[in-house]
Scaffold this motif. Sequence first.
Motif, mmCIF file in Angstrom:
data_model
loop_
_atom_site.group_PDB
_atom_site.id
_atom_site.type_symbol
_atom_site.label_atom_id
_atom_site.label_comp_id
_atom_site.label_asym_id
_atom_site.label_seq_id
_atom_site.Cartn_x
_atom_site.Cartn_y
_atom_site.Cartn_z
ATOM 1 N N LEU A 48 0.836 -1.200 0.000
ATOM 2 C CA LEU A 48 0.000 0.000 0.000
ATOM 3 C C LEU A 48 0.870 1.249 0.000
ATOM 4 N N GLN A 49 1.929 1.243 0.808
ATOM 5 C CA GLN A 49 2.851 2.387 0.835
ATOM 6 C C GLN A 49 3.461 2.604 -0.546
ATOM 7 N N GLN A 50 3.843 1.535 -1.182
ATOM 8 C CA GLN A 50 4.430 1.607 -2.518
ATOM 9 C C GLN A 50 3.430 2.200 -3.514
ATOM 10 N N ALA A 51 2.186 1.731 -3.475
ATOM 11 C CA ALA A 51 1.160 2.224 -4.394
ATOM 12 C C ALA A 51 0.848 3.694 -4.126
ATOM 13 N N MET A 52 0.681 4.050 -2.869
ATOM 14 C CA MET A 52 0.325 5.415 -2.504
ATOM 15 C C MET A 52 1.464 6.394 -2.802
ATOM 16 N N ALA A 53 2.693 5.932 -2.741
ATOM 17 C CA ALA A 53 3.851 6.790 -3.026
ATOM 18 C C ALA A 53 3.870 7.230 -4.492
ATOM 19 N N ARG A 54 3.224 6.490 -5.354
ATOM 20 C CA ARG A 54 3.158 6.859 -6.769
ATOM 21 C C ARG A 54 2.335 8.128 -6.962
ATOM 22 N N TYR A 55 1.388 8.382 -6.035
ATOM 23 C CA TYR A 55 0.494 9.540 -6.113
ATOM 24 C C TYR A 55 0.373 10.161 -4.726
ATOM 25 N N PRO A 56 1.378 10.969 -4.331
ATOM 26 C CA PRO A 56 1.361 11.571 -2.988
ATOM 27 C C PRO A 56 0.057 12.327 -2.727
ATOM 28 N N GLY A 57 -0.479 12.128 -1.537
ATOM 29 C CA GLY A 57 -1.718 12.784 -1.137
ATOM 30 C C GLY A 57 -2.970 12.050 -1.568
ATOM 31 N N SER A 58 -2.806 10.945 -2.282
ATOM 32 C CA SER A 58 -3.977 10.187 -2.745
ATOM 33 C C SER A 58 -4.663 9.495 -1.570
ATOM 34 N N ARG A 59 -5.912 9.109 -1.801
ATOM 35 C CA ARG A 59 -6.694 8.398 -0.785
ATOM 36 C C ARG A 59 -7.011 7.003 -1.286
ATOM 37 N N LEU A 60 -6.906 6.055 -0.395
ATOM 38 C CA LEU A 60 -7.199 4.659 -0.710
ATOM 39 C C LEU A 60 -8.698 4.450 -0.815
ATOM 40 N N LEU A 61 -9.124 3.796 -1.889
ATOM 41 C CA LEU A 61 -10.531 3.438 -2.049
ATOM 42 C C LEU A 61 -10.760 1.969 -1.739
ATOM 43 N N ALA A 73 -1.643 -11.180 -6.664
ATOM 44 C CA ALA A 73 -1.462 -9.754 -6.929
ATOM 45 C C ALA A 73 -2.404 -8.944 -6.044
ATOM 46 N N TYR A 74 -1.902 -7.792 -5.600
ATOM 47 C CA TYR A 74 -2.753 -6.836 -4.903
ATOM 48 C C TYR A 74 -3.224 -5.826 -5.921
ATOM 49 N N GLU A 75 -4.524 -5.602 -5.954
ATOM 50 C CA GLU A 75 -5.111 -4.585 -6.801
ATOM 51 C C GLU A 75 -5.541 -3.457 -5.878
ATOM 52 N N VAL A 76 -4.927 -2.297 -6.065
ATOM 53 C CA VAL A 76 -5.178 -1.145 -5.210
ATOM 54 C C VAL A 76 -5.869 -0.072 -6.031
ATOM 55 N N GLU A 77 -6.979 0.410 -5.526
ATOM 56 C CA GLU A 77 -7.707 1.484 -6.185
ATOM 57 C C GLU A 77 -7.612 2.711 -5.294
ATOM 58 N N LEU A 78 -7.189 3.832 -5.887
ATOM 59 C CA LEU A 78 -7.059 5.058 -5.113
ATOM 60 C C LEU A 78 -7.533 6.242 -5.928
ATOM 61 N N VAL A 79 -7.769 7.352 -5.242
ATOM 62 C CA VAL A 79 -8.156 8.585 -5.917
ATOM 63 C C VAL A 79 -7.060 9.608 -5.638
ATOM 64 N N THR A 80 -6.583 10.225 -6.706
ATOM 65 C CA THR A 80 -5.492 11.196 -6.588
ATOM 66 C C THR A 80 -6.034 12.528 -6.093
ATOM 67 N N THR A 81 -5.114 13.436 -5.786
ATOM 68 C CA THR A 81 -5.525 14.767 -5.328
ATOM 69 C C THR A 81 -6.281 15.523 -6.415
ATOM 70 N N GLU A 82 -6.098 15.110 -7.682
ATOM 71 C CA GLU A 82 -6.832 15.730 -8.796
ATOM 72 C C GLU A 82 -8.202 15.086 -9.004
ATOM 73 N N GLY A 83 -8.538 14.086 -8.201
ATOM 74 C CA GLY A 83 -9.833 13.424 -8.314
ATOM 75 C C GLY A 83 -9.876 12.299 -9.334
ATOM 76 N N VAL A 84 -8.705 11.867 -9.796
ATOM 77 C CA VAL A 84 -8.630 10.785 -10.779
ATOM 78 C C VAL A 84 -8.509 9.447 -10.039
ATOM 79 N N VAL A 85 -9.349 8.491 -10.417
ATOM 80 C CA VAL A 85 -9.284 7.159 -9.816
ATOM 81 C C VAL A 85 -8.258 6.338 -10.587
ATOM 82 N N ARG A 86 -7.303 5.759 -9.853
ATOM 83 C CA ARG A 86 -6.243 4.944 -10.442
ATOM 84 C C ARG A 86 -6.371 3.518 -9.945
ATOM 85 N N GLU A 87 -6.070 2.564 -10.809
ATOM 86 C CA GLU A 87 -6.013 1.155 -10.431
ATOM 87 C C GLU A 87 -4.556 0.718 -10.581
#
Length: 103
Positions: A48-61, A73-87
Motif C-alpha cells: 500500500l505504501q508503494q502504491a500510494m507513493a506513486r500519487y502523494p496525497g492520494s486516498r485509498l478506495l 497480486a494486490y489490486e489497489v484502487e485510489l483517488v489522486t488529489t486531482e480526483g482521478v481514480v487509479r487502479e
Amino acid sequence: MKVNLRVGGLAALVLMLFCSSLAARDLNQDEALALRQQGVILPLEQLLQQAMARYPGSRLLEAELEKKHGQYAYEVELVTTEGVVREIKLDATNGVLIKDEED
C-alpha cells in the motif's frame, strides 16, 4: 438440426465454465493472512505504501488480493488529489508493478 444446436450449446457452456475457472479469484482475509504468515506474499501495508507513493496525497478506495493463473497480486484502487481514480496492480510476492492505469 436440433442435435447440432444442443452440441453447440454444450460446447459453449463447457468453454464458458473453463474460461471462468481462469478468471481472477479474490482471496479473503483469512487466506491472505495465512499466505503472509507462510512468507508467500508481502505485507499489504508495504505494498500500500508503494502504491500510494506513486500519487502523494492520494486516498485509498479499495485493496484486494487476488489469485490468477497461480499468481498473487494486490489490486489497489485510489483517488489522486486531482480526483482521478487509479487502479494499481502489484505482484504480491515481490512488489513489482504490474499495471497502473486510470480506472
